[in-house]
Design a protein around this motif. Structure first.
Motif, PDB file in Angstrom:
ATOM      1  N   LEU A   1      -3.996  12.732   0.458  1.00 51.66           N
ATOM      2  CA  LEU A   1      -4.307  11.508   0.394  1.00 51.66           C
ATOM      3  C   LEU A   1      -5.722  11.102   0.988  1.00 51.66           C
ATOM      4  O   LEU A   1      -5.947  11.455   2.163  1.00 51.66           O
TER       5      LEU A   1
ATOM      6  N   GLU B   1       0.861  -1.127  -0.079  1.00 50.56           N
ATOM      7  CA  GLU B   1      -0.068   0.030   0.153  1.00 50.56           C
ATOM      8  C   GLU B   1       1.014   1.168  -0.085  1.00 50.56           C
ATOM      9  O   GLU B   1       0.509   2.151  -0.782  1.00 50.56           O
TER      10      GLU B   1
ATOM     11  N   ILE C   1      -5.742   4.534  -5.340  1.00 49.93           N
ATOM     12  CA  ILE C   1      -5.373   5.872  -4.737  1.00 49.93           C
ATOM     13  C   ILE C   1      -6.253   6.976  -4.895  1.00 49.93           C
ATOM     14  O   ILE C   1      -6.189   7.237  -6.337  1.00 49.93           O
TER      15      ILE C   1
ATOM     16  N   ALA D   1       1.914   6.919  -6.727  1.00 53.53           N
ATOM     17  CA  ALA D   1       0.866   7.595  -7.111  1.00 53.53           C
ATOM     18  C   ALA D   1       1.032   9.034  -6.936  1.00 53.53           C
ATOM     19  O   ALA D   1       0.625  10.137  -7.530  1.00 53.53           O
TER      20      ALA D   1
ATOM     21  N   TRP E   1      -4.493  -1.289  -7.024  1.00 54.90           N
ATOM     22  CA  TRP E   1      -4.387  -0.270  -6.024  1.00 54.90           C
ATOM     23  C   TRP E   1      -5.150   0.912  -6.451  1.00 54.90           C
ATOM     24  O   TRP E   1      -4.882   1.582  -7.272  1.00 54.90           O
TER      25      TRP E   1
ATOM     26  N   ALA F   1      -6.372   4.563   0.099  1.00 51.08           N
ATOM     27  CA  ALA F   1      -5.874   3.538  -0.966  1.00 51.08           C
ATOM     28  C   ALA F   1      -6.325   2.305  -0.665  1.00 51.08           C
ATOM     29  O   ALA F   1      -6.508   1.802   0.648  1.00 51.08           O
TER      30      ALA F   1
ATOM     31  N   TYR G   1      -6.819  11.056  -4.192  1.00 49.93           N
ATOM     32  CA  TYR G   1      -6.239  12.183  -3.429  1.00 49.93           C
ATOM     33  C   TYR G   1      -6.772  13.384  -4.019  1.00 49.93           C
ATOM     34  O   TYR G   1      -7.490  13.460  -5.223  1.00 49.93           O
TER      35      TYR G   1
ATOM     36  N   VAL H   1       0.935   4.323  -2.677  1.00 55.59           N
ATOM     37  CA  VAL H   1       0.797   5.492  -2.571  1.00 55.59           C
ATOM     38  C   VAL H   1       1.907   6.600  -2.859  1.00 55.59           C
ATOM     39  O   VAL H   1       1.506   7.452  -3.588  1.00 55.59           O
TER      40      VAL H   1
END
Length: 162
Positions: free
Chosen positions: A118, A102, A134, A109, A132, A121, A136, A106
């Protein structure tokens, strides 16, 4: 009782009633989501998929899955993707150590994002396989989604500036 005391009583009563009703609505709205997560966790534990659950959440996109992440009886970190009841999808699993973490997702990304915040995730399943997601908010307060392949962290899809 004076008029000021009556007005104060009415204001306090109305404010208290508003707060109580708001809390009731909030918990009532959250209940199906919590129940679905509890059901997914119970399924994973009762069917010996996992011995301990660390994280559970709903992943929505083309299909709805309940992602349950935890440790097996053998000590392996795994994620199970349990399809929603109305879905024809099958249960899928991945070993957490076979893909990017994870934090790595993050970091990839958000690498070129300055002053971004953020939101979450999530590990989920798409037609291409485990990804994943992500999410934000960038410096301009625009919502962004980045989808990275779980296996190698390659960018699969990006939705920017919503």
């Amino acid at each position: 009782m004076s008029l000021k005391k009556w007005i104060l009583f009415i204001v306090v009563f109305a404010l208290s009633l508003t707060i109580i009703i708001s809390l009731l609505i909030y918990f009532q709205a959250k209940s199906p989501y919590s129940d679905a997560n509890d059901t997914a966790e119970s399924y994973a534990l009762e069917n010996n998929l996992l011995a301990q659950v660390d994280k559970t959440y709903v992943y929505n996109n083309t299909s709805t899955f309940h992602t349950v992440i935890g440790t097996t009886a053998k000590g392996e970190q795994k994620a199970y993707f349990l399809p929603d009841k109305q879905s024809d999808e099958k249960i899928m699993e991945v070993s957490i150590d076979e893909g990017i973490s994870e934090q790595q997702a993050v970091d990839l990304a958000m690498k070129d994002v300055k002053d971004g915040k953020l939101l979450h995730a999530k590990l989920g399943v798409e037609k291409i396989g485990p990804v994943w997601e992500i999410t934000y908010v960038n410096a301009d307060d625009n919502l962004n989604y980045v989808y990275l392949l779980f296996d190698n962290g390659e960018w699969w899809k990006r939705i920017s500036n919503l």
